[in-house]
Design a protein around this motif. Structure first.
Motif, PDB file in Angstrom:
ATOM      1  N   UNK A 133      27.479  67.187  54.883  1.00 34.00           N
ATOM      2  CA  UNK A 133      28.126  67.885  53.767  1.00 34.00           C
ATOM      3  C   UNK A 133      29.313  67.112  53.194  1.00 34.00           C
ATOM      4  N   UNK A 134      29.468  65.860  53.642  1.00 31.71           N
ATOM      5  CA  UNK A 134      30.582  65.061  53.129  1.00 31.71           C
ATOM      6  C   UNK A 134      31.615  64.799  54.210  1.00 31.71           C
ATOM      7  N   UNK A 135      32.685  64.082  53.844  1.00 30.88           N
ATOM      8  CA  UNK A 135      33.690  63.714  54.841  1.00 30.88           C
ATOM      9  C   UNK A 135      34.490  64.913  55.338  1.00 30.88           C
ATOM     10  N   UNK A 136      34.985  64.782  56.564  1.00 41.98           N
ATOM     11  CA  UNK A 136      35.729  65.869  57.197  1.00 41.98           C
ATOM     12  C   UNK A 136      36.925  65.259  57.927  1.00 41.98           C
ATOM     13  N   UNK A 137      38.079  65.918  57.833  1.00 42.23           N
ATOM     14  CA  UNK A 137      39.248  65.480  58.599  1.00 42.23           C
ATOM     15  C   UNK A 137      39.562  66.532  59.644  1.00 42.23           C
ATOM     16  N   UNK A 138      39.728  66.103  60.877  1.00 43.38           N
ATOM     17  CA  UNK A 138      40.094  67.052  61.929  1.00 43.38           C
ATOM     18  C   UNK A 138      41.405  66.588  62.541  1.00 43.38           C
ATOM     19  N   UNK A 139      42.438  67.410  62.397  1.00 42.54           N
ATOM     20  CA  UNK A 139      43.748  67.054  62.960  1.00 42.54           C
ATOM     21  C   UNK A 139      43.865  67.680  64.351  1.00 42.54           C
ATOM     22  N   UNK A 140      44.447  66.931  65.267  1.00 41.78           N
ATOM     23  CA  UNK A 140      44.503  67.431  66.648  1.00 41.78           C
ATOM     24  C   UNK A 140      45.719  66.885  67.377  1.00 41.78           C
ATOM     25  N   UNK A 141      46.221  67.663  68.315  1.00 41.53           N
ATOM     26  CA  UNK A 141      47.308  67.205  69.185  1.00 41.53           C
ATOM     27  C   UNK A 141      46.807  66.046  70.058  1.00 41.53           C
ATOM     28  N   UNK A 142      45.527  66.159  70.468  1.00 43.60           N
ATOM     29  CA  UNK A 142      44.942  65.104  71.297  1.00 43.60           C
ATOM     30  C   UNK A 142      43.528  64.790  70.817  1.00 43.60           C
ATOM     31  N   UNK A 143      43.225  63.509  70.651  1.00 39.78           N
ATOM     32  CA  UNK A 143      41.862  63.061  70.332  1.00 39.78           C
ATOM     33  C   UNK A 143      41.328  62.365  71.581  1.00 39.78           C
ATOM     34  N   UNK A 144      40.110  62.763  71.997  1.00 41.66           N
ATOM     35  CA  UNK A 144      39.536  62.134  73.192  1.00 41.66           C
ATOM     36  C   UNK A 144      38.303  61.334  72.792  1.00 41.66           C
ATOM     37  N   UNK A 145      38.311  60.051  73.106  1.00 42.48           N
ATOM     38  CA  UNK A 145      37.131  59.202  72.882  1.00 42.48           C
ATOM     39  C   UNK A 145      36.233  59.335  74.096  1.00 42.48           C
ATOM     40  N   UNK A 146      35.156  60.127  73.945  1.00 36.63           N
ATOM     41  CA  UNK A 146      34.161  60.251  75.018  1.00 36.63           C
ATOM     42  C   UNK A 146      32.831  59.852  74.384  1.00 36.63           C
ATOM     43  N   UNK A 147      32.886  58.757  73.595  1.00 34.75           N
ATOM     44  CA  UNK A 147      31.747  58.385  72.756  1.00 34.75           C
ATOM     45  C   UNK A 147      30.961  57.215  73.332  1.00 34.75           C
TER      46      UNK A 147
END
Ligand SMILES: Cc1cc2nc3c(=O)[nH]c(=O)nc-3n(C[C@H](O)[C@H](O)[C@H](O)COP(=O)(O)OP(=O)(O)OC[C@H]3O[C@@H](n4cnc5c(N)ncnc54)[C@H](O)[C@@H]3O)c2cc1C
Length: 393
Positions: A133-147
């Motif tokens: 549906x297009x680009x999305x921004x998600x703001x967070x206190x913590x971002x976890x790279x589990x990718x």
């Protein structure tokens, strides 16, 4: 997924992104170890989990030349489930996603691919993602790279990686299993060739170990020659090797072992394969990823609930998980170089190595590999609370 589940269960607003539309991918590692089963026991979801189709492996064995040898016996582990469960990873992930979805704080966004990191005042402040549906921004206190081991998060964060040389790659494929075939098998070491076979009831999931970069040479020799190699290792598979009709039936896993020097930056943490890609030796990658998630949740749920995660909190996660990761990788590298690399280079059948002779003579010693594979170093236990009152009815 496990970290998302644990944090949401503790009452933390959590968003899990998955770039694919489902979890359906073959040969991704389908072993659920006793320590992971113990985590599910602690979460009170083990009975429902075990109702799903799976196989239970209580002993692991192998064959060196024509000599069978039993390597690991899980029946004495200090866990509630004294076996290794085999379940397709997509079923496992679907199960966890379904349980997590009972918490209103859990949000799973499929077909949502993290493509960039957001920054704010020197901290990572979330991600930019690509969605249908297009680009999305998600703001967070913590971002976890589990990718995973090709993590884009760790690359975008500029975290430094130490890579360790690996002498092997693995070819994965499946062959039909018949009821009168041998039972569970850990691995065949026959005439300089190694093949791991996992019993999946109706089929064998086979991992054929090759020298690093050796797939081109195998392809040059042709599929009939590869089928002969399989039949030489396990003669009862001779006819069934014909099920491999084209090279597309065989998937190459390029084995890599690496580890981040620092697993975090302010506002960002990497765990699982993103922090440390594991060798398939011992099949412990999922276990370590799950243990990282439990430790991260134990350490970070409190600070997240209070709305502030400091670099010291993130350092604590790395400190806790670095030791088991490092020692497991060292063991894997030792086995790759000293055992697997040597067998692959051998022109003739090697005799039974002395550790295997000991395991054959004194069965109680099989508890040691069982513990290393089944539980590993520094098992984690769930300490996060269950914000049960928030469960959707
Ligand atoms: C062929 C093969 C066989 C294996 N066999 C075993 C085994 O038998 N037992 C075992 O314990 N381990 C095994 N492993 C290793 C095991 O699969 C990994 O160690 C484990 O899955 C790591 O878990 P993870 O959650 O860190 O990463 P992954 O399981 O790799 O999960 C990462 C997820 O992130 C998603 N993703 C990636 N990039 C993005 C992005 N930009 N945005 C959103 N989502 C993204 C991916 O689609 C994926 O679903 C095997 C690995 C392979 C490749």
């Amino acid at each position: 997924m496990i970290l998302g589940f644990l944090l949401a269960r503790a009452g933390v607003e959590t968003v899990v992104l998955e770039k694919h539309e489902d979890f359906l991918r073959d040969f991704r590692g389908d072993t659920i170890h006793p320590s992971t089963l113990e985590v599910m026991y602690e979460l009170g979801i083990i009975d429902d989990f075990l109702k799903r189709p799976h196989q239970e492996v209580r002993q692991l064995g192998g064959q060196v030349g024509r000599e069978p040898v039993m390597v690991a016996d899980f029946s004495h582990l200090p866990t509630h489930c004294r076996f290794l469960a085999l379940m397709p990873q997509w079923d496992f992930l679907d199960f966890i996603a379904e349980r997590a979805a009972r918490y209103p704080t859990f949000h799973l966004k499929m077909k949502t691919e993290a493509v960039a990191l957001l920054q704010h005042e020197g901290r990572i402040a979330g991600v930019k993602a690509k969605t249908p549906d297009g680009p999305l921004e998600i703001r967070a206190e913590l971002t976890v790279g589990a990718d995973g081991r090709h993590s884009i998060v760790r690359e975008l964060a500029g975290l430094k990686i130490d890579e360790f040389g690996v002498p092997i790659d693995v070819l994965w494929f499946r062959l039909t299993r018949r009821p009168d075939d041998p039972g569970q098998t850990l691995g065949y070491f026959v005439n300089g060739k190694i093949m791991v076979m996992l019993n999946r009831e109706s089929y064998w999931q086979c991992g054929f170990v090759i020298s690093k970069g050796g797939f081109d040479e195998i392809r040059r020799r042709g599929l009939p020659s590869f089928r002969d190699d399989i039949a030489e290792i396990a003669p009862y598979l001779r006819e069934r090797a014909a099920e491999l009709r084209e090279w597309n039936d065989i998937k190459l896993l390029t084995v890599r072992v690496d580890r981040l020097r620092s697993w975090y930056r302010p506002g960002l943490l990497c765990i699982g394969d993103a922090a440390h890609a594991m060798s398939p030796v011992g099949g412990v990658g999922i276990n370590l990823a799950v243990q990282d998630a439990v430790a991260a949740a134990n350490i970070l749920a409190g600070p997240l609930l209070q709305g502030s995660v400091s670099p010291d909190d993130l350092h604590e996660v790395q400190r806790r998980r670095q030791f088991p990761t490092r020692i497991t990788q060292r063991l894997q590298i030792f086995l790759q170089n000293r055992v697997i690399g040597r067998v692959l280079g051998a022109r003739k059948q090697l005799s039974l190595p002395w550790p295997l002779k000991l395991l054959r003579r004194w069965p109680f010693l099989r508890r040691i590999p069982a513990r290393l594979i089944g539980i590993g170093f520094r098992p984690e236990h769930v300490k996060t609370p269950d914000a049960a009152s928030r469960i959707r009815s």
